[in-house]
Design a protein around this motif. Structure first.
Motif, PDB file in Angstrom:
ATOM      1  N   VAL A 289      24.451 -12.522   0.874  1.00  0.00           N
ATOM      2  CA  VAL A 289      23.970 -12.657  -0.513  1.00  0.00           C
ATOM      3  C   VAL A 289      23.697 -11.280  -1.087  1.00  0.00           C
ATOM      4  N   THR A 290      24.036 -11.108  -2.358  1.00  0.00           N
ATOM      5  CA  THR A 290      23.631  -9.906  -3.092  1.00  0.00           C
ATOM      6  C   THR A 290      22.851 -10.341  -4.315  1.00  0.00           C
ATOM      7  N   LEU A 291      21.626  -9.852  -4.444  1.00  0.00           N
ATOM      8  CA  LEU A 291      20.801 -10.157  -5.616  1.00  0.00           C
ATOM      9  C   LEU A 291      20.605  -8.864  -6.394  1.00  0.00           C
ATOM     10  N   ASN A 292      21.033  -8.855  -7.660  1.00  0.00           N
ATOM     11  CA  ASN A 292      20.841  -7.669  -8.503  1.00  0.00           C
ATOM     12  C   ASN A 292      19.599  -7.860  -9.353  1.00  0.00           C
ATOM     13  N   PHE A 293      18.747  -6.847  -9.377  1.00  0.00           N
ATOM     14  CA  PHE A 293      17.526  -6.927 -10.186  1.00  0.00           C
ATOM     15  C   PHE A 293      17.641  -5.953 -11.353  1.00  0.00           C
ATOM     16  N   PRO A 294      16.964  -6.273 -12.474  1.00  0.00           N
ATOM     17  CA  PRO A 294      17.147  -5.449 -13.676  1.00  0.00           C
ATOM     18  C   PRO A 294      16.613  -4.032 -13.535  1.00  0.00           C
ATOM     19  N   ASN A 295      15.693  -3.822 -12.574  1.00  0.00           N
ATOM     20  CA  ASN A 295      15.081  -2.495 -12.503  1.00  0.00           C
ATOM     21  C   ASN A 295      15.675  -1.628 -11.381  1.00  0.00           C
ATOM     22  N   ASP A 296      16.995  -1.461 -11.391  1.00  0.00           N
ATOM     23  CA  ASP A 296      17.677  -0.538 -10.469  1.00  0.00           C
ATOM     24  C   ASP A 296      17.504  -0.893  -8.987  1.00  0.00           C
ATOM     25  N   VAL A 297      17.427  -2.161  -8.675  1.00  0.00           N
ATOM     26  CA  VAL A 297      17.296  -2.538  -7.255  1.00  0.00           C
ATOM     27  C   VAL A 297      18.329  -3.603  -6.918  1.00  0.00           C
ATOM     28  N   VAL A 298      18.971  -3.448  -5.765  1.00  0.00           N
ATOM     29  CA  VAL A 298      19.835  -4.513  -5.260  1.00  0.00           C
ATOM     30  C   VAL A 298      19.299  -4.924  -3.888  1.00  0.00           C
ATOM     31  N   VAL A 299      19.211  -6.253  -3.690  1.00  0.00           N
ATOM     32  CA  VAL A 299      18.716  -6.794  -2.418  1.00  0.00           C
ATOM     33  C   VAL A 299      19.866  -7.539  -1.751  1.00  0.00           C
ATOM     34  N   ALA A 300      20.162  -7.165  -0.503  1.00  0.00           N
ATOM     35  CA  ALA A 300      21.201  -7.864   0.251  1.00  0.00           C
ATOM     36  C   ALA A 300      20.533  -8.673   1.362  1.00  0.00           C
ATOM     37  N   TRP A 301      21.004  -9.876   1.586  1.00  0.00           N
ATOM     38  CA  TRP A 301      20.469 -10.723   2.674  1.00  0.00           C
ATOM     39  C   TRP A 301      21.637 -11.336   3.424  1.00  0.00           C
ATOM     40  N   GLN A 302      21.612 -11.212   4.740  1.00  0.00           N
ATOM     41  CA  GLN A 302      22.699 -11.754   5.557  1.00  0.00           C
ATOM     42  C   GLN A 302      22.127 -12.676   6.606  1.00  0.00           C
ATOM     43  N   SER A 303      22.899 -13.681   6.981  1.00  0.00           N
ATOM     44  CA  SER A 303      22.388 -14.629   7.958  1.00  0.00           C
ATOM     45  C   SER A 303      23.503 -15.240   8.787  1.00  0.00           C
ATOM     46  N   VAL A 304      23.245 -15.382  10.084  1.00  0.00           N
ATOM     47  CA  VAL A 304      24.186 -16.097  10.961  1.00  0.00           C
ATOM     48  C   VAL A 304      23.405 -17.019  11.889  1.00  0.00           C
ATOM     49  N   PHE A 305      24.103 -18.027  12.396  1.00  0.00           N
ATOM     50  CA  PHE A 305      23.504 -18.985  13.336  1.00  0.00           C
ATOM     51  C   PHE A 305      24.138 -18.878  14.728  1.00  0.00           C
TER      52      PHE A 305
ATOM     53  N   GLN B 286       0.835  -1.206   0.000  1.00  0.00           N
ATOM     54  CA  GLN B 286       0.000   0.000   0.000  1.00  0.00           C
ATOM     55  C   GLN B 286       0.873   1.262   0.000  1.00  0.00           C
ATOM     56  N   TRP B 287       1.885   1.297   0.856  1.00  0.00           N
ATOM     57  CA  TRP B 287       2.753   2.479   0.950  1.00  0.00           C
ATOM     58  C   TRP B 287       3.529   2.689  -0.354  1.00  0.00           C
ATOM     59  N   ILE B 288       3.956   1.566  -0.954  1.00  0.00           N
ATOM     60  CA  ILE B 288       4.705   1.676  -2.222  1.00  0.00           C
ATOM     61  C   ILE B 288       3.770   2.171  -3.323  1.00  0.00           C
ATOM     62  N   LYS B 289       2.541   1.645  -3.343  1.00  0.00           N
ATOM     63  CA  LYS B 289       1.555   2.064  -4.353  1.00  0.00           C
ATOM     64  C   LYS B 289       1.272   3.562  -4.225  1.00  0.00           C
ATOM     65  N   GLN B 290       1.236   4.036  -2.997  1.00  0.00           N
ATOM     66  CA  GLN B 290       1.003   5.476  -2.770  1.00  0.00           C
ATOM     67  C   GLN B 290       2.240   6.302  -3.091  1.00  0.00           C
ATOM     68  N   GLY B 291       3.356   5.664  -3.362  1.00  0.00           N
ATOM     69  CA  GLY B 291       4.593   6.376  -3.699  1.00  0.00           C
ATOM     70  C   GLY B 291       5.313   6.954  -2.489  1.00  0.00           C
ATOM     71  N   LEU B 292       4.931   6.538  -1.281  1.00  0.00           N
ATOM     72  CA  LEU B 292       5.525   7.164  -0.084  1.00  0.00           C
ATOM     73  C   LEU B 292       7.044   7.041  -0.006  1.00  0.00           C
ATOM     74  N   PRO B 293       7.618   5.855  -0.271  1.00  0.00           N
ATOM     75  CA  PRO B 293       9.081   5.773  -0.117  1.00  0.00           C
ATOM     76  C   PRO B 293       9.863   6.352  -1.298  1.00  0.00           C
ATOM     77  N   GLY B 294       9.191   6.796  -2.365  1.00  0.00           N
ATOM     78  CA  GLY B 294       9.921   7.302  -3.539  1.00  0.00           C
ATOM     79  C   GLY B 294      10.595   6.156  -4.258  1.00  0.00           C
ATOM     80  N   LYS B 295      11.755   6.430  -4.857  1.00  0.00           N
ATOM     81  CA  LYS B 295      12.446   5.375  -5.623  1.00  0.00           C
ATOM     82  C   LYS B 295      13.286   4.515  -4.674  1.00  0.00           C
ATOM     83  N   ILE B 296      12.938   3.254  -4.590  1.00  0.00           N
ATOM     84  CA  ILE B 296      13.685   2.317  -3.731  1.00  0.00           C
ATOM     85  C   ILE B 296      14.779   1.671  -4.574  1.00  0.00           C
ATOM     86  N   THR B 297      16.030   1.850  -4.150  1.00  0.00           N
ATOM     87  CA  THR B 297      17.132   1.288  -4.930  1.00  0.00           C
ATOM     88  C   THR B 297      17.812   0.133  -4.197  1.00  0.00           C
TER      89      THR B 297
END
Ligand code: NAD
Length: 417
Positions: free
Chosen positions: A286-302, A168-179
Motif C-alpha cells: 500500500v502507498t498512502l500519500n498525505f497532503p503535507n509532504d509525507v508518503v506512508v508505505a505498508w507491506q504485508s505477507v502471510f 516526544q522525539w518529533i516534538k523536540q524536532g529530533l528527526p527533522g523533516k520526515i518525508t
C-alpha cells in the motif's frame, strides 16, 4: 443524624427525567469507587479477550452480553457467571443502569452497534476498524460529535509507550523533516493451515445462530457456518488485513506525525499464498500519500515472518525505528522496541536513543474516561481517519487504480458500502 445517603443509581434515576431530553446521563457523577457497569456486543475471540481486560480494571464489571450465537453466551458465563445474556443487542441496550458498551462484533456490523449504543446514551468502546465503509465512518463520527458520550476506539497502540516516545522525539524536532514512513506486518503459518482460518464448531447451526442479524442487510441466503465463523475472509463482512492490521499501524503513524486523512492511496497484491477460496488478499503493498509532504508505505505477507512488524520514520536529521518481533539481519536475534538514530550528515553530535515510556492500559483508560469525561487515548477522530485510510487502500485494490480521498468518498463497490 447525618444526611441521608443517596446511591448513584437512585440519583441517576431521579435526574434521568430531566436529562432524558438532552439524550445523556451525566456519568461524571460516578464516584472514583463506584463500579462502572459494562455490557458487550459480540463476545467472540476478541470480545473474550476484552472481557479479561475489563475484569482486570478495578471497579469495573461486565453485567451483560449480546451475541447472536448461543455458544458465546455459555463461553462468556464461564468468565462471568452471573451475566445477563441477550441474542439481540437492542434488548441489552434497554438496561437502564448500564454505563457503557464494548462492541466487538464483525466489521460489517460495527456501525449499527456504534450508532445504537450512542442512541441509547451509553459510553462506547468500539473495536477497530471503526466501520466497514467510508460512508459509515462519516455517519458514526457525526453521531459521536453530536453526543455527550465517551467514545473510545479499540486501537490499543494509541496507548503505547512507543507512541509517547515517538511523539516526544518529533516534538523536540529530533528527526527533522520526515518525508517517508516505511511500515510492514508479516506472519506465517505451517503449510496447509491458512492464516485466520477457524474451524466451524458442531453447534454452529441455523438453530443456534441469528443468521439474519449477522447478515445485517446483506442479501438473504441460507445459513453458512463457514462464512459466519470466517467472516474476515470475505469482502461483504471484512476489509481483510487492511482493516485487521494495517489500521493499527497507520493510526499509530498518523498520531505520531499528526497526519490528516490521506489525499490518495494505491494498493496492489493478491491472493498468492492462501488459495482457500478467500476473497481478501494475503500479499499487500500500500502507498498512502498525505497532503503535507509525507508518503506512508505498508507491506504485508502471510507466508514469511522474519521481519515481524515495524515502522521506520525517515527524517532529514534522524530515523525513528519501531520494531516488534523483527529478526536482525546480521545477528538473527528478535528485536522489539523503539529507537532514534541520528543522521550524522545533519546531526553530527546526535546520540542514539532508546524509548523507555511504558504502555498505558487501553481498557483502563476507557473506564477512567467514563468517570472523568476526558477524551480517551484513541478518540473517534483517529478511528475515523484511520478508517478512511484503510478503505481508500481497499477501494484502490478493488478498482485496480489509485484513488483520491474525494473519489473514494463517491465510490460504491457492490459489497463495499
Ligand atoms: N484491537 C485488536 O487488537 C483486535 C484483535 C482482534 C480482533 N479485533 C476486532 O474485533 C472484532 C471481532 O473480531 P473476532 O475475531 O472476535 O470475531 P469473532 O467472529 O470471533 O467474534 C464476533 C462475535 O460477534 C458475534 N456477532 C455476529 N453478529 C452479531 C450481531 N448482529 N449482534 C451481536 N453479536 C454478533 C458473533 O457471534 C461472534 O461471537 C473485529 O472487528 C476485529 O477486527 C480487534
Amino acid at each position: 443524624m447525618g444526611e441521608q445517603k443517596i446511591g448513584r443509581r437512585e440519583f441517576l434515576g431521579q435526574i434521568a427525567v430531566g436529562t432524558a431530553a438532552l439524550g445523556y446521563f451525566p456519568s461524571s457523577v460516578l464516584g472514583a469507587n463506584e463500579r462502572v457497569r459494562v455490557g458487550m456486543i459480540g463476545v467472540g475471540a476478541r470480545g473474550q479477550e476484552l472481557v479479561k481486560q475489563l475484569l482486570a480494571v478495578p471497579n469495573a464489571e461486565l453485567v451483560a452480553v449480546a451475541d447472536v450465537y448461543k455458544r458465546r453466551h455459555e463461553e462468556a458465563k464461564k468468565l462471568v457467571p452471573r451475566l445477563k445474556t441477550f441474542d439481540d443487542h437492542r434488548r441489552m441496550l434497554e438496561i437502564k443502569d448500564l454505563d457503557a458498551v464494548i462492541v466487538a462484533s464483525p466489521l460489517h456490523i460495527h456501525a449499527r452497534h456504534f450508532l445504537d449504543t450512542l442512541a441509547a446514551s451509553k459510553d462506547l468502546y468500539a473495536e477497530k476498524t471503526m466501520t466497514w465503509s467510508i460512508a459509515e465512518a462519516e455517519q458514526c463520527r457525526e453521531a459521536a460529535k453530536g453526543s455527550k458520550q465517551v467514545v473510545a476506539i479499540g486501537l490499543q497502540h494509541e496507548s503505547s509507550g512507543s507512541l509517547a516516545d515517538a511523539k516526544q522525539w518529533i516534538k523536540q524536532g529530533l528527526p527533522g523533516k520526515i518525508t517517508q514512513v516505511e511500515s510492514w506486518m508479516s506472519r506465517n503459518t505451517p503449510q496447509g493451515q491458512g492464516q485466520w482460518v477457524r474451524p466451524v464448531p458442531a453447534d454452529c447451526t441455523a438453530e443456534n445462530v441469528r443468521w439474519d442479524a449477522f447478515l445485517n442487510g446483506r442479501s438473504p441466503r441460507a445459513f453458512d457456518g463457514y462464512k459466519f465463523i470466517n467472516w474476515r475472509l470475505f469482502w461483504e463482512f471484512s476489509g481483510g488485513n487492511i482493516t485487521e492490521n494495517m489500521v493499527h499501524q497507520v493510526a499509530w503513524i498518523m498520531t505520531a506525525l499528526d497526519l490528516p486523512a490521506p489525499s490518495s492511496a494505491y494498493m496492489s497484491g493478491g491472493i498468492f499464498s492462501e488459495k482457500d477460496g478467500r476473497e481478501v488478499p494475503d500479499t499487500i503493498a500500500v502507498t498512502l500519500n498525505f497532503p503535507n509532504d509525507v508518503v506512508v508505505a505498508w507491506q504485508s505477507v502471510f507466508n514469511n515472518k522474519r521481519f515481524g512488524l515495524g515502522e521506520r520514520l525517515l527524517g532529514s536529521h534522524g530515523t525513528i525505528e519501531h520494531l516488534r518481533g523483527s529478526n536482525d539481519m546480521v545477528t538473527g536475534k528478535s528485536e522489539s522496541g523503539i529507537r532514534f538514530y541520528p543522521e550524522k550528515v545533519n546531526r553530527p553530535d546526535g546520540a542514539e536513543l532508546k524509548g523507555e515510556s511504558r504502555d498505558q492500559d487501553h481498557m483502563a483508560n476507557f473506564i477512567d474516561c467514563i468517570r472523568t469525561r476526558k477524551r480517551p487515548n484513541a478518540p473517534v477522530e483517529i478511528g475515523y481517519r484511520s478508517a478512511l485510510a484503510a478503505h481508500m487502500a481497499n477501494l484502490s485494490y478493488r478498482s485496480k487504480k489509485a484513488v483520491t480521498l474525494e473519489e473514494a468518498r463517491e465510490m460504491r463497490l457492490a459489497t463495499h458500502g
